[in-house]
Design a protein around this motif. Structure first.
Motif, short mmCIF file in Angstrom:
data_model
loop_
_atom_site.label_atom_id
_atom_site.label_comp_id
_atom_site.label_asym_id
_atom_site.label_seq_id
_atom_site.Cartn_x
_atom_site.Cartn_y
_atom_site.Cartn_z
N SER A 31 0.78 -1.18 0.14
CA SER A 31 -0.06 0.09 -0.13
C SER A 31 0.93 1.43 0.10
N LYS A 32 2.11 1.31 -0.25
CA LYS A 32 2.99 2.37 -0.17
C LYS A 32 2.66 3.25 -1.37
N LYS A 33 2.59 4.60 -0.90
CA LYS A 33 2.06 5.69 -1.77
C LYS A 33 0.49 5.60 -2.12
N HIS A 34 -0.22 4.76 -1.49
CA HIS A 34 -1.59 4.85 -1.62
C HIS A 34 -2.28 5.32 -0.28
N SER A 35 -3.70 5.62 -0.43
CA SER A 35 -4.26 6.50 0.77
C SER A 35 -4.66 5.32 1.93
N ALA A 36 -4.71 6.19 3.13
CA ALA A 36 -5.31 5.42 4.27
C ALA A 36 -6.84 4.71 3.97
N ASP A 37 -7.40 5.63 3.02
CA ASP A 37 -8.72 5.31 2.48
C ASP A 37 -8.92 3.97 1.86
N SER A 38 -7.87 3.87 1.10
CA SER A 38 -7.72 2.51 0.25
C SER A 38 -7.41 1.44 1.05
N VAL A 39 -6.59 1.54 1.94
CA VAL A 39 -6.31 0.56 3.04
C VAL A 39 -7.54 0.22 3.90
N ARG A 40 -8.36 0.97 4.18
CA ARG A 40 -9.56 0.90 4.91
C ARG A 40 -10.64 0.14 3.99
N SER A 41 -10.68 0.39 2.63
CA SER A 41 -11.74 -0.19 2.01
C SER A 41 -11.40 -1.56 1.89
N LEU A 42 -9.89 -1.97 1.82
CA LEU A 42 -9.42 -3.34 1.42
C LEU A 42 -9.53 -4.08 2.75
N PHE A 43 -9.62 -3.26 3.88
CA PHE A 43 -9.53 -4.06 5.19
C PHE A 43 -11.02 -4.55 5.47
N GLU A 44 -11.94 -3.76 5.00
CA GLU A 44 -13.39 -4.20 4.97
C GLU A 44 -13.60 -5.17 4.14
N ALA A 45 -12.95 -5.44 3.18
CA ALA A 45 -13.20 -6.44 2.28
C ALA A 45 -12.44 -7.85 2.76
N GLY A 46 -11.72 -7.67 3.61
CA GLY A 46 -11.03 -8.80 4.35
C GLY A 46 -9.79 -8.96 4.40
N GLN A 47 -8.83 -7.93 3.80
CA GLN A 47 -7.43 -8.00 3.65
C GLN A 47 -6.75 -7.48 5.19
N ARG A 48 -5.84 -8.39 5.59
CA ARG A 48 -5.34 -7.79 6.79
C ARG A 48 -3.95 -7.34 6.74
N CYS A 49 -3.04 -7.75 5.76
CA CYS A 49 -1.79 -7.62 5.82
C CYS A 49 -1.34 -6.47 4.78
N PHE A 50 -0.58 -5.47 5.30
CA PHE A 50 -0.16 -4.19 4.28
C PHE A 50 1.07 -4.09 4.24
N GLY A 51 1.76 -3.69 3.10
CA GLY A 51 3.24 -3.65 3.25
C GLY A 51 3.45 -1.98 2.87
N VAL A 70 -4.63 -3.77 11.80
CA VAL A 70 -4.05 -4.11 10.44
C VAL A 70 -2.71 -4.73 10.77
N VAL A 71 -2.09 -5.67 10.18
CA VAL A 71 -0.83 -6.13 10.50
C VAL A 71 0.09 -5.39 9.40
N TRP A 72 1.08 -4.69 10.00
CA TRP A 72 1.74 -3.73 9.03
C TRP A 72 3.26 -4.62 8.69
N HIS A 73 3.74 -4.61 7.57
CA HIS A 73 5.07 -4.93 7.12
C HIS A 73 5.74 -3.63 6.58
N PHE A 74 6.84 -3.84 7.04
CA PHE A 74 7.81 -2.90 6.44
C PHE A 74 8.70 -3.47 5.40
N ILE A 75 8.77 -3.31 4.06
CA ILE A 75 9.17 -3.90 2.91
C ILE A 75 10.30 -3.32 2.28
N GLY A 76 10.61 -1.98 2.58
CA GLY A 76 11.60 -1.12 1.89
C GLY A 76 12.92 -1.18 2.44
N PRO A 77 14.06 -0.66 1.80
CA PRO A 77 15.53 -0.52 2.15
C PRO A 77 15.55 0.17 3.51
N ILE A 78 16.30 -0.35 4.44
CA ILE A 78 16.20 0.36 5.68
C ILE A 78 17.68 1.04 6.35
#
Length: 223
Positions: A31-51, A70-78
């Motif tokens: 979900s990087k570079k996408h809105s919190a509203d989009s994450v919320r919509s997918l969560f309501e559709a059943g998705q739990r893990c976001f990167g 939400v289960v948050w995953h960091f996936i970028g360079p650190i």
């Protein structure tokens, strides 16, 4: 827009269900570079893990979505100067490729939080621009983590060089699978192999992936 997002999400879910493997990989929605509203919509559709790949952007999103589990995953360079914010806010970190980063995440994880779940990023192929550790360094980090209290190494992640050839994709993924299997045989908690994105999900699943990271095919192009 919400309708289109949910349509794309459903197509990805169906694509995963159609994979010819007995156990389907878990979907991580990138979900990087996408809105919190989009994450919320997918969560309501059943998705739990976001990167997410950008720590500050992710923390702002987390604040807006604090009512969701939400289960948050960091996936970028650190970068070293980002380990504190990552250790403080994320449930999982998939991109650990240096011992120094592993140790900083352990030291900076809040004492009252559950251990942060980590994947060690293996470098596959010979693409200089990609992050990742050698097999030798992966094994060093894996052993070092056994002495740490606030992190738990759960598996491997890899980002292979791009290829349109299915068999070449499988060869890259097999490098990660061989090491994953070697460690998993002696450590049942080492159980996550994160590999495969929109363009190579099928090859990743055929090679033993337990988690695929899908962004554009769900959210559309980043703005």
């Amino acid at each position: 827009m919400k309708h289109t997002l949910l349509q794309r999400f459903q197509k990805v879910v169906e694509r995963i269900e159609a994979l010819p493997t007995p156990k389907k990989p878990v979907l991580l929605a990138v979900s990087k570079k996408h809105s919190a509203d989009s994450v919320r919509s997918l969560f309501e559709a059943g998705q739990r893990c976001f990167g997410e790949s950008y720590a500050q952007e992710a923390v702002e999103k987390m604040s807006q979505l604090s009512d969701l589990d939400v289960v948050w995953h960091f996936i970028g360079p650190i970068q070293s100067n980002k380990t504190k914010i990552i250790a403080s806010h994320f449930d999982w970190v998939q991109s650990v490729d240096r011992l120094k980063i592993l140790q900083r995440l352990d030291r900076q994880r809040p004492a009252d939080s559950q251990p942060i779940q980590l994947l060690l990023q293996l470098k596959v192929g010979n693409e200089d621009s990609k992050s990742g550790a050698s097999v030798e360094d992966i094994l060093i980090m894996y052993e070092a983590a056994k002495c740490l209290s606030h992190v738990e190494v759960r598996g491997l992640m890899c980002i292979p060089p791009p290829s349109q050839d299915f068999h070449q994709q499988c060869r890259y993924f097999d490098e990660a699978f061989q090491l994953f299997q070697k460690i998993n045989k002696t450590d049942a908690k080492f159980d996550v192999l994160s590999m495969g994105m929109s363009a190579d999900m099928e090859a990743a699943a055929a090679s033993g992936s337990t988690m695929v990271r899908i962004g554009t095919d769900i959210f559309g192009a980043r703005v």
